[in-house]
Design a protein around this motif. Sequence first.
Motif, PDB file in Angstrom:
ATOM      1  N   LEU A 163       6.011  -1.023  -8.459  1.00  0.00           N
ATOM      2  CA  LEU A 163       6.141  -2.236  -9.278  1.00  0.00           C
ATOM      3  C   LEU A 163       6.056  -3.493  -8.411  1.00  0.00           C
ATOM      4  O   LEU A 163       5.419  -4.482  -8.799  1.00  0.00           O
ATOM      5  N   TYR A 164       6.675  -3.448  -7.259  1.00  0.00           N
ATOM      6  CA  TYR A 164       6.633  -4.589  -6.351  1.00  0.00           C
ATOM      7  C   TYR A 164       5.211  -4.822  -5.832  1.00  0.00           C
ATOM      8  O   TYR A 164       4.720  -5.966  -5.787  1.00  0.00           O
ATOM      9  N   GLY A 165       4.528  -3.727  -5.463  1.00  0.00           N
ATOM     10  CA  GLY A 165       3.162  -3.863  -4.959  1.00  0.00           C
ATOM     11  C   GLY A 165       2.195  -4.383  -6.004  1.00  0.00           C
ATOM     12  O   GLY A 165       1.351  -5.246  -5.708  1.00  0.00           O
ATOM     13  N   VAL A 166       2.310  -3.887  -7.249  1.00  0.00           N
ATOM     14  CA  VAL A 166       1.421  -4.361  -8.313  1.00  0.00           C
ATOM     15  C   VAL A 166       1.706  -5.820  -8.643  1.00  0.00           C
ATOM     16  O   VAL A 166       0.781  -6.596  -8.925  1.00  0.00           O
ATOM     17  N   ALA A 167       2.989  -6.201  -8.596  1.00  0.00           N
ATOM     18  CA  ALA A 167       3.331  -7.609  -8.849  1.00  0.00           C
ATOM     19  C   ALA A 167       2.682  -8.512  -7.805  1.00  0.00           C
ATOM     20  O   ALA A 167       2.130  -9.583  -8.134  1.00  0.00           O
ATOM     21  N   LEU A 168       2.711  -8.106  -6.533  1.00  0.00           N
ATOM     22  CA  LEU A 168       2.055  -8.888  -5.485  1.00  0.00           C
ATOM     23  C   LEU A 168       0.538  -8.875  -5.651  1.00  0.00           C
ATOM     24  O   LEU A 168      -0.139  -9.889  -5.435  1.00  0.00           O
ATOM     25  N   TYR A 169       0.014  -7.724  -6.037  1.00  0.00           N
ATOM     26  CA  TYR A 169      -1.442  -7.578  -6.204  1.00  0.00           C
ATOM     27  C   TYR A 169      -1.967  -8.538  -7.277  1.00  0.00           C
ATOM     28  O   TYR A 169      -2.907  -9.305  -7.051  1.00  0.00           O
ATOM     29  N   PHE A 170      -1.350  -8.493  -8.449  1.00  0.00           N
ATOM     30  CA  PHE A 170      -1.773  -9.393  -9.514  1.00  0.00           C
ATOM     31  C   PHE A 170      -1.414 -10.840  -9.215  1.00  0.00           C
ATOM     32  O   PHE A 170      -2.155 -11.767  -9.553  1.00  0.00           O
ATOM     33  N   GLY A 171      -0.260 -11.029  -8.581  1.00  0.00           N
ATOM     34  CA  GLY A 171       0.196 -12.398  -8.304  1.00  0.00           C
ATOM     35  C   GLY A 171      -0.717 -13.134  -7.343  1.00  0.00           C
ATOM     36  O   GLY A 171      -1.042 -14.308  -7.559  1.00  0.00           O
ATOM     37  N   THR A 172      -1.138 -12.472  -6.270  1.00  0.00           N
ATOM     38  CA  THR A 172      -2.029 -13.140  -5.309  1.00  0.00           C
ATOM     39  C   THR A 172      -3.376 -13.490  -5.934  1.00  0.00           C
ATOM     40  O   THR A 172      -3.925 -14.572  -5.701  1.00  0.00           O
ATOM     41  N   CYS A 173      -3.911 -12.577  -6.758  1.00  0.00           N
ATOM     42  CA  CYS A 173      -5.180 -12.876  -7.443  1.00  0.00           C
ATOM     43  C   CYS A 173      -5.022 -14.050  -8.406  1.00  0.00           C
ATOM     44  O   CYS A 173      -5.904 -14.927  -8.489  1.00  0.00           O
ATOM     45  N   TRP A 203       0.074   1.794 -13.034  1.00  0.00           N
ATOM     46  CA  TRP A 203       1.035   1.576 -11.950  1.00  0.00           C
ATOM     47  C   TRP A 203       2.090   0.530 -12.314  1.00  0.00           C
ATOM     48  O   TRP A 203       2.954   0.227 -11.508  1.00  0.00           O
ATOM     49  N   VAL A 204       2.011   0.044 -13.524  1.00  0.00           N
ATOM     50  CA  VAL A 204       3.070  -0.801 -14.079  1.00  0.00           C
ATOM     51  C   VAL A 204       3.872  -0.019 -15.110  1.00  0.00           C
ATOM     52  O   VAL A 204       5.106  -0.002 -15.092  1.00  0.00           O
ATOM     53  N   ILE A 205       3.165   0.666 -16.008  1.00  0.00           N
ATOM     54  CA  ILE A 205       3.816   1.348 -17.127  1.00  0.00           C
ATOM     55  C   ILE A 205       4.578   2.583 -16.658  1.00  0.00           C
ATOM     56  O   ILE A 205       5.777   2.742 -16.953  1.00  0.00           O
ATOM     57  N   ILE A 209       8.730   3.359 -16.605  1.00  0.00           N
ATOM     58  CA  ILE A 209       9.356   4.450 -17.365  1.00  0.00           C
ATOM     59  C   ILE A 209      10.170   5.354 -16.445  1.00  0.00           C
ATOM     60  O   ILE A 209      11.315   5.729 -16.753  1.00  0.00           O
ATOM     61  N   LEU A 210       9.610   5.719 -15.293  1.00  0.00           N
ATOM     62  CA  LEU A 210      10.320   6.593 -14.360  1.00  0.00           C
ATOM     63  C   LEU A 210      11.559   5.911 -13.778  1.00  0.00           C
ATOM     64  O   LEU A 210      12.585   6.559 -13.554  1.00  0.00           O
ATOM     65  N   LEU A 211      11.450   4.617 -13.530  1.00  0.00           N
ATOM     66  CA  LEU A 211      12.614   3.877 -13.017  1.00  0.00           C
ATOM     67  C   LEU A 211      13.728   3.854 -14.054  1.00  0.00           C
ATOM     68  O   LEU A 211      14.909   4.023 -13.716  1.00  0.00           O
ATOM     69  N   PHE A 212      13.371   3.649 -15.310  1.00  0.00           N
ATOM     70  CA  PHE A 212      14.381   3.685 -16.378  1.00  0.00           C
ATOM     71  C   PHE A 212      15.013   5.066 -16.477  1.00  0.00           C
ATOM     72  O   PHE A 212      16.234   5.192 -16.633  1.00  0.00           O
ATOM     73  N   GLN A 213      14.182   6.115 -16.375  1.00  0.00           N
ATOM     74  CA  GLN A 213      14.699   7.482 -16.443  1.00  0.00           C
ATOM     75  C   GLN A 213      15.677   7.767 -15.308  1.00  0.00           C
ATOM     76  O   GLN A 213      16.776   8.298 -15.528  1.00  0.00           O
TER      77      GLN A 213
END
Length: 343
Positions: A163-173, A203-205, A209-213
């Motif tokens: 989640l952190y990596g995808v946030a950085l990935y989308f955020g930088t773009c 890699w977001v969804i 879900i797994l983190l909530f579980q």
Amino acid sequence: MSSFLKFLVSSGDASSSRRHKHPYYPREVVVPNYAPNTYTLPMVLGAFGGATALLMVGTVAIGKKVNKQLTWKDAGVLAWFTLCYYVLNHATLASKQDIFAQLWKEYALSDSRYMTSDPFMLCIETLTVLTWGPLSFLTVFAIIKGNTSLRHITQTIVSVGHLYGVALYFGTCFFQEKFRGISYSRPETLYYWVYYAGMNAPWVIVPAILLFQSSKTISQGLSVLNKVKSMKGGSSSTSGSGSSSSIYSGKAESIRSFDGSSESKSSNSNSSRKADKESKREPSRDSRDGGERRKDRVSEQAAYFRDEGRPESIAESKYEIWEENRADAREQLRRKRTTGRRE
């Protein structure tokens, strides 16, 4: 299939690849030693899909064989973590022509940073190779072995990392395009919405879900542990107070009488009742033998006090010695009365 892909690509700038040596955005970006793909798009996607399916199905089959109680839900999680391991050869990717290199060159149409050794991409992919990849395989091992505690620990770490990596990935773009006007993705529907947005959405969804579980499972486990601890604490305090009260309750008056050599009227009446009840029993030993045994018992209790010295044991021993003294005295009194009546 090929006509549909041509339709998706046709909405962009078709002359871009003719004006430049490579098809990537931004147009001025330099891609050293670029070699166009030799395989068609259906072949590249088919090879990737087949290899991915073979890897996931094989892993699930092995997991089911090792752990026959593995559920299909856990098997799906197992396949997901198997997929979460990537190796990127950024320096020679543009010039390679193997199937996986051509796959990355195709995906790079949605993000050209994969082709230019971008520092951010190098950092994020190195972190993936060295951290998230091994932890994903450790999670796979924990799921197959049924190790719930290890599984949810590593599952939480990897999910947060994704989640952190995808946030950085989308955020930088987003910030590059918003504030600098630099876009790393071609504008065609296939490249922007299918590759860039669609392929990164799992890699977001799934990690969410797994983190909530895992968070729910860990929270429930800690709640049960706290209840068990509170129950143990309550039972230990209750048992402690109960043991001390059982030792001293009902015997306090007798011990005080033994230590102080004086009895109240109530204790005298109780003693007389006990004497009447025990006078009905047959004599068990001679008074002289009883005196010797009493001395031996006193010496044993003295040694025990010297070795152990516990208040509970001392109180019990004093009470028993005092009761024996009273029993001997009652026995002697009964014999005297019997002798007097015969005379």
